[in-house]
Design a protein around this motif. Sequence first.
Motif, mmCIF file in Angstrom:
data_model
loop_
_atom_site.group_PDB
_atom_site.id
_atom_site.type_symbol
_atom_site.label_atom_id
_atom_site.label_comp_id
_atom_site.label_asym_id
_atom_site.label_seq_id
_atom_site.Cartn_x
_atom_site.Cartn_y
_atom_site.Cartn_z
ATOM 1 N N SER B 161 -12.001 1.999 -15.044
ATOM 2 C CA SER B 161 -13.023 2.089 -13.989
ATOM 3 C C SER B 161 -13.149 3.523 -13.488
ATOM 4 C CB SER B 161 -12.668 1.162 -12.831
ATOM 5 O OG SER B 161 -11.389 1.494 -12.311
ATOM 6 N N VAL B 172 -19.405 2.291 -15.307
ATOM 7 C CA VAL B 172 -19.067 0.912 -15.677
ATOM 8 C C VAL B 172 -20.325 0.050 -15.808
ATOM 9 C CG1 VAL B 172 -17.910 -1.197 -14.890
ATOM 10 C CG2 VAL B 172 -16.737 1.007 -14.712
ATOM 11 N N VAL B 188 -12.388 -4.077 -18.157
ATOM 12 C CA VAL B 188 -12.310 -2.915 -17.262
ATOM 13 C C VAL B 188 -10.908 -2.836 -16.670
ATOM 14 C CG1 VAL B 188 -13.134 -1.925 -15.091
ATOM 15 C CG2 VAL B 188 -14.767 -2.857 -16.732
ATOM 16 N N TRP B 203 -18.719 -6.891 -16.018
ATOM 17 C CA TRP B 203 -17.620 -6.934 -16.969
ATOM 18 C C TRP B 203 -17.248 -8.382 -17.292
ATOM 19 C CZ3 TRP B 203 -14.071 -9.522 -14.100
ATOM 20 C CH2 TRP B 203 -14.089 -9.314 -12.722
ATOM 21 N N LEU B 206 -11.139 -8.010 -16.249
ATOM 22 C CA LEU B 206 -10.708 -6.890 -15.415
ATOM 23 C C LEU B 206 -9.198 -6.999 -15.208
ATOM 24 C CD1 LEU B 206 -12.326 -5.403 -12.281
ATOM 25 C CD2 LEU B 206 -10.046 -6.400 -12.038
#
Lengths: 77, 393
Positions: B161, B172, B188, B203, B206
């Motif tokens: 990120s 992003v 991410v 995304w 994460l």
Amino acid sequence: MTESPDVLDCRGQRCPLPVIALARRVPTVPVGAVVRVLADDPAAANDIPAWCRLRGQEFLGAVEADDATGFDVRRVI
Amino acid sequence: MPLLLGSGVPGRYRRVVAAQTYFDAAAGLPPHPVARQAMLAAAEDGWADPAKLYGQGRRARQLLDAAREAVAEQLGVRADEIGFCASGTAAAQAGMQGVRVARQRVGATVAHSAIEHSSVLYAAGQGPTAPVPVDRLGRVDTEAFAAAVRAPGVAVAALISASHEVGTVQPVAAVAEACAGAGVPLLVDAAQSVGRMPVPGGWSLLSASARKWGGPAGVGVLAVRKGTRWLPPWPGAEPGSLDQPGALNLPAVVGAAAALRAVCAAAPDQAARLSALVARIRDQVAATVPDVEIVGDPVGRLPHLVTFSCLYVDGEALLHALDRAGFAVSSGSSCTASTLRPSHVLEAMGVLSHGNVRVSLHPDTTEEEVDRFLDVLPGLVGRLREEAGVVGL
């Protein structure tokens, strides 16, 4: 590339020593001359071009030798 | 030298790091006071197996569910999209590996920025990779990233990120859009952003690490959005669960969630305050230290982190000099790495890697500490240059 450049043997030296050696040598050669830094420290491939950018000198490229890499720098200022 | 001067009483970070001014928040924060309180309470109350049906187990389950809800809320996802792991590294690696397994018919290639955290690079390196370059400021090339994910055989894309080494915030949202267009899930690694600044959506997966936001070490978070093709990469996972198998450290998970809620509430104010201090460091170091390269994007950056490289200075020597002067900082110089290789992030950016210092601030960093650092730094760098005989080079 270039004919018989001035060679600085920095094999076995860790960064920033090869860059310091280069910075000492360049002012002693004529404008247009090429200095080759022979180095085996992994940081040299990054820091020699970075030094050239910061100091306004020309990085010509890297030449692989037997046990080290030759980094060619032309003095332009 | 007593490192732990605190008595368990909720207090300021400086109690824990009293011996030094701690400027390495990017590596990990001392536990937030709220995390310590929550951990102590959960240690009393949340020690049993949350999967069991007796009273103590149900109590542990309540704590775990509440922690999951709290983390999900802060990340803007549903609770059943949150899994807990033993570290941020485990979360990132499980996220990547799980997609690689689930999408093996498509291919095994991981497209990633050249400046990912080493945990992501190690996981990617288990198979074919397509690294995407960054510019001099450390920002990934969005066009090149889009081209990389359109290539055949890409299982998953990975983008940090914001750089943990130079602070540059990555595009992003644009990369997520490109990945969605190519049908490639995006992972991410948000370890440096969570708790400090919002992470754009879009995304598929994460990962984050609690110790980076003021929770305890030993808690990683993996978020997997619904509809993402992901299979648990570890044997014996509970069906439908995103948690790493084995007993979770529930008090730590509870502390992590409590800390996240607290730091997110304070994040906008902290970001403004720390960002101004970082701007002061960027300006002052450039003005007072000759031959210094301030690294990373001056504008699109993390609020708390600044990196610079001092020409002709040995990074390890500078680290030790700062340590003796009472400052704990980090470095990307090769002489400070166990591998003796310079930081791959600085290499990818093509910036000077020797004489490198990373300063990262935390919520208890004071203006006085920053000023004292700015007072001593020029003299320390000057002395090291004198000793090396490089003044005026």
